[in-house]
Each structure stands twice: as C-alpha cells, then as structure tokens.
Design a protein around this motif. Structure first.
Motif, PDB file in Angstrom:
ATOM      1  N   SER A   1     -45.921 -93.275 -61.179  1.00 41.33           N
ATOM      2  CA  SER A   1     -45.986 -93.045 -62.760  1.00 41.33           C
ATOM      3  C   SER A   1     -44.515 -92.623 -63.357  1.00 41.33           C
ATOM      4  CB  SER A   1     -46.999 -91.841 -63.354  1.00 41.33           C
ATOM      5  OG  SER A   1     -48.353 -92.344 -62.749  1.00 41.33           O
ATOM      6  N   VAL A   2     -43.766 -91.782 -62.566  1.00 47.65           N
ATOM      7  CA  VAL A   2     -42.640 -91.589 -62.862  1.00 47.65           C
ATOM      8  C   VAL A   2     -41.836 -92.860 -62.868  1.00 47.65           C
ATOM      9  CG1 VAL A   2     -40.519 -90.320 -62.166  1.00 47.65           C
ATOM     10  CG2 VAL A   2     -42.706 -89.123 -62.047  1.00 47.65           C
ATOM     11  N   LEU A   3     -41.814 -93.587 -61.851  1.00 53.14           N
ATOM     12  CA  LEU A   3     -41.166 -94.852 -61.690  1.00 53.14           C
ATOM     13  C   LEU A   3     -41.385 -95.744 -62.806  1.00 53.14           C
ATOM     14  CD1 LEU A   3     -41.413 -95.582 -58.009  1.00 53.14           C
ATOM     15  CD2 LEU A   3     -39.260 -94.911 -59.254  1.00 53.14           C
ATOM     16  N   ALA A   4     -42.745 -95.960 -63.305  1.00 44.76           N
ATOM     17  CA  ALA A   4     -43.110 -96.765 -64.415  1.00 44.76           C
ATOM     18  C   ALA A   4     -42.515 -96.293 -65.601  1.00 44.76           C
ATOM     19  CB  ALA A   4     -44.554 -96.908 -64.319  1.00 44.76           C
ATOM     20  N   ILE A   5     -42.380 -95.030 -65.878  1.00 44.19           N
ATOM     21  CA  ILE A   5     -41.913 -94.290 -67.094  1.00 44.19           C
ATOM     22  C   ILE A   5     -40.417 -94.676 -67.117  1.00 44.19           C
ATOM     23  CG2 ILE A   5     -41.346 -92.309 -68.255  1.00 44.19           C
ATOM     24  CD1 ILE A   5     -44.145 -91.131 -67.635  1.00 44.19           C
ATOM     25  N   GLY A   6     -39.637 -94.639 -65.995  1.00 43.40           N
ATOM     26  CA  GLY A   6     -38.331 -94.934 -66.009  1.00 43.40           C
ATOM     27  C   GLY A   6     -37.966 -96.160 -66.417  1.00 43.40           C
TER      28      GLY A   6
ATOM     29  N   THR B   1     -38.215 -99.989 -79.558  1.00 44.80           N
ATOM     30  CA  THR B   1     -38.380 -98.547 -79.324  1.00 44.80           C
ATOM     31  C   THR B   1     -39.756 -98.047 -79.344  1.00 44.80           C
ATOM     32  OG1 THR B   1     -38.062 -98.257 -81.641  1.00 44.80           O
ATOM     33  CG2 THR B   1     -36.046 -97.844 -80.075  1.00 44.80           C
ATOM     34  N   ALA B   2     -40.795 -98.715 -80.190  1.00 50.36           N
ATOM     35  CA  ALA B   2     -41.929 -98.545 -80.366  1.00 50.36           C
ATOM     36  C   ALA B   2     -42.699 -98.514 -78.979  1.00 50.36           C
ATOM     37  CB  ALA B   2     -42.797 -99.126 -81.507  1.00 50.36           C
ATOM     38  N   LEU B   3     -42.565 -99.655 -78.282  1.00 51.25           N
ATOM     39  CA  LEU B   3     -43.444-100.014 -77.146  1.00 51.25           C
ATOM     40  C   LEU B   3     -43.049 -99.246 -75.792  1.00 51.25           C
ATOM     41  CD1 LEU B   3     -45.199-102.259 -75.791  1.00 51.25           C
ATOM     42  CD2 LEU B   3     -43.104-103.499 -75.100  1.00 51.25           C
ATOM     43  N   PRO B   4     -41.845 -98.886 -75.803  1.00 46.99           N
ATOM     44  CA  PRO B   4     -41.738 -97.782 -74.430  1.00 46.99           C
ATOM     45  C   PRO B   4     -42.347 -96.585 -74.694  1.00 46.99           C
ATOM     46  CG  PRO B   4     -39.647 -99.094 -74.959  1.00 46.99           C
ATOM     47  CD  PRO B   4     -40.631 -99.416 -76.043  1.00 46.99           C
ATOM     48  N   VAL B   5     -42.105 -95.911 -75.956  1.00 48.98           N
ATOM     49  CA  VAL B   5     -42.697 -94.773 -76.336  1.00 48.98           C
ATOM     50  C   VAL B   5     -44.083 -94.755 -76.453  1.00 48.98           C
ATOM     51  CG1 VAL B   5     -42.957 -93.161 -78.310  1.00 48.98           C
ATOM     52  CG2 VAL B   5     -40.697 -94.151 -77.788  1.00 48.98           C
ATOM     53  N   THR B   6     -44.715 -95.873 -76.946  1.00 48.13           N
ATOM     54  CA  THR B   6     -46.230 -95.889 -76.788  1.00 48.13           C
ATOM     55  C   THR B   6     -46.684 -95.819 -75.489  1.00 48.13           C
ATOM     56  OG1 THR B   6     -46.098 -97.121 -78.785  1.00 48.13           O
ATOM     57  CG2 THR B   6     -48.150 -97.185 -77.535  1.00 48.13           C
ATOM     58  N   LEU B   7     -46.305 -96.765 -74.541  1.00 49.57           N
ATOM     59  CA  LEU B   7     -46.660 -96.774 -73.010  1.00 49.57           C
ATOM     60  C   LEU B   7     -46.322 -95.715 -72.268  1.00 49.57           C
ATOM     61  CD1 LEU B   7     -45.563-100.661 -72.433  1.00 49.57           C
ATOM     62  CD2 LEU B   7     -47.974 -99.695 -72.897  1.00 49.57           C
TER      63      LEU B   7
ATOM     64  N   ALA C   1     -46.178 -92.520 -73.608  1.00 50.38           N
ATOM     65  CA  ALA C   1     -47.345 -91.641 -74.101  1.00 50.38           C
ATOM     66  C   ALA C   1     -48.761 -91.883 -73.325  1.00 50.38           C
ATOM     67  CB  ALA C   1     -47.336 -91.586 -75.567  1.00 50.38           C
ATOM     68  N   LEU C   2     -49.065 -93.208 -73.244  1.00 50.12           N
ATOM     69  CA  LEU C   2     -50.301 -93.628 -72.444  1.00 50.12           C
ATOM     70  C   LEU C   2     -50.292 -93.292 -70.975  1.00 50.12           C
ATOM     71  CD1 LEU C   2     -52.953 -95.148 -72.879  1.00 50.12           C
ATOM     72  CD2 LEU C   2     -51.751 -97.340 -72.175  1.00 50.12           C
ATOM     73  N   ILE C   3     -49.132 -93.327 -70.639  1.00 49.78           N
ATOM     74  CA  ILE C   3     -49.053 -92.931 -69.105  1.00 49.78           C
ATOM     75  C   ILE C   3     -49.238 -91.240 -68.838  1.00 49.78           C
ATOM     76  CG2 ILE C   3     -47.555 -92.625 -66.957  1.00 49.78           C
ATOM     77  CD1 ILE C   3     -46.584 -95.344 -67.817  1.00 49.78           C
ATOM     78  N   VAL C   4     -48.589 -90.666 -69.710  1.00 43.93           N
ATOM     79  CA  VAL C   4     -48.789 -89.199 -69.764  1.00 43.93           C
ATOM     80  C   VAL C   4     -49.961 -88.755 -70.075  1.00 43.93           C
ATOM     81  CG1 VAL C   4     -47.940 -87.106 -70.659  1.00 43.93           C
ATOM     82  CG2 VAL C   4     -46.313 -88.914 -70.081  1.00 43.93           C
ATOM     83  N   LEU C   5     -50.848 -89.399 -71.095  1.00 40.77           N
ATOM     84  CA  LEU C   5     -51.983 -89.075 -71.554  1.00 40.77           C
ATOM     85  C   LEU C   5     -53.018 -89.501 -70.469  1.00 40.77           C
ATOM     86  CD1 LEU C   5     -53.898 -88.090 -73.503  1.00 40.77           C
ATOM     87  CD2 LEU C   5     -54.251 -90.442 -74.200  1.00 40.77           C
ATOM     88  N   THR C   6     -52.733 -90.666 -69.632  1.00 38.83           N
ATOM     89  CA  THR C   6     -53.697 -90.889 -68.563  1.00 38.83           C
ATOM     90  C   THR C   6     -53.421 -89.730 -67.315  1.00 38.83           C
ATOM     91  OG1 THR C   6     -53.469 -93.302 -69.042  1.00 38.83           O
ATOM     92  CG2 THR C   6     -54.285 -92.689 -66.845  1.00 38.83           C
ATOM     93  N   LEU C   7     -52.619 -89.281 -67.042  1.00 39.32           N
ATOM     94  CA  LEU C   7     -52.050 -88.422 -65.770  1.00 39.32           C
ATOM     95  C   LEU C   7     -52.823 -87.168 -66.350  1.00 39.32           C
ATOM     96  CD1 LEU C   7     -48.287 -89.303 -64.926  1.00 39.32           C
ATOM     97  CD2 LEU C   7     -50.405 -89.396 -63.619  1.00 39.32           C
ATOM     98  N   TYR C   8     -52.602 -86.783 -67.647  1.00 40.04           N
ATOM     99  CA  TYR C   8     -53.372 -85.420 -68.127  1.00 40.04           C
ATOM    100  C   TYR C   8     -54.882 -85.344 -68.053  1.00 40.04           C
ATOM    101  CZ  TYR C   8     -55.195 -81.662 -71.220  1.00 40.04           C
ATOM    102  OH  TYR C   8     -55.747 -80.676 -71.625  1.00 40.04           O
TER     103      TYR C   8
END
Length: 155
Positions: A15-20, A30-36, A38-45
C-alpha cells in the motif's frame, strides 16, 4: 520490510508503494492521486480495524504429542484453544521426542468453557474460584502458602 504472502506487513508495504507511485503522477492531475490515496488509506483503516477480526487469534504451539492425523490435530486444538480452528500449518513433527510444532489460526468462542488441567485441579478450580483471592496467590508467589491451602488442589 518483507513477510510471508498474505501477511499484514506485506499488505501495508504494498500500500505504501502504491501511494508513492500514485503521488508520483504529474501535478496537472491532482484530484486523481488524492482520491486514490484516500481510498487506499480508508481501505487499510477498515481492513485493519480491531473490531473486524476481534475474536481471531494466531498462535504457534509446541504440543507434547506427535500428531500425524490432521483431523485429530484440528479437533485437539479446538478443545485446547476453546474455539474453531480456521487454519493450521504443521511446522515440525518430532516422533523421537513426541512433539508437534504447529501454527494455528482460530476464532475464540463467544463464551469459553474452562479446560481442566491434566491433574484435574487447574482450569476448573480457577473457574469456580477455588484457588482463592489474588492476594493469596501473590502470597504463594512470594513463597508463603496460605493456611489451609487454596482448596481444589491436591493436599
């Protein structure tokens, strides 16, 4: 930071690699990386929330008997751990020393009945309060047995 496939540390590292990689996209989108992200962080949570698998446990046990039958081992572990065995992996069977090393993933039962100890005193005596108070147990730990013993044990 590597681990076994399916291990939480591997999932978090991926997940960290995907966020990077997502945040390495050029700044004009800018909207696409921020949205994706947030989706990764929410899924991990959600996936790592303690309530999701609150009753699931993983243990590595060395049993004092060599089990070669997986069904019998599964039944023995279910009784020993007081729950339903989800997955087990036998790591080592030593027929000379009569031991089995097993990694087990299980679900704890909602209400767990005490398992009696081999000498017939420990588990049931503790469940009925026959061992005495915490103060009496601390006294024995310090080296002094209370007068009359705890009850439920051997004389």
């Amino acid at each position: 930071m590597t681990g076994r496939p399916g291990c939480r540390c591997t999932v978090k590292t991926s997940s960290v690699l995907a966020i990077g990689l997502l945040n390495g996209i050029p700044e004009d989108a800018t909207a696409l990386p921020v949205t994706l992200t947030a989706l990764i962080v929410l899924t991990l949570y959600v996936a790592d929330h303690p309530r999701l698998f609150a009753r699931h446990r993983t243990r590595t046990l060395r049993l004092d008997s060599a089990h070669t039958d997986e069904d019998a081992l599964r039944a023995h572990l279910a009784v020993l751990l007081g729950g339903r065995v989800v997955n087990l992996s036998v790591k080592n069977i030593d027929l000379v020393n009569d031991t089995t090393l097993v990694e087990v993933r299980y679900v704890v039962a909602a209400t767990r009945a005490p398992v009696p100890s081999p000498d017939g005193t420990g588990g049931l005596a503790a469940a009925t309060g026959a061992l005495g108070s915490a103060r009496e147990i601390a006294t024995v730990t310090a080296g002094e047995a209370p007068e009359g013993g705890f009850g439920g044990g051997r004389p």
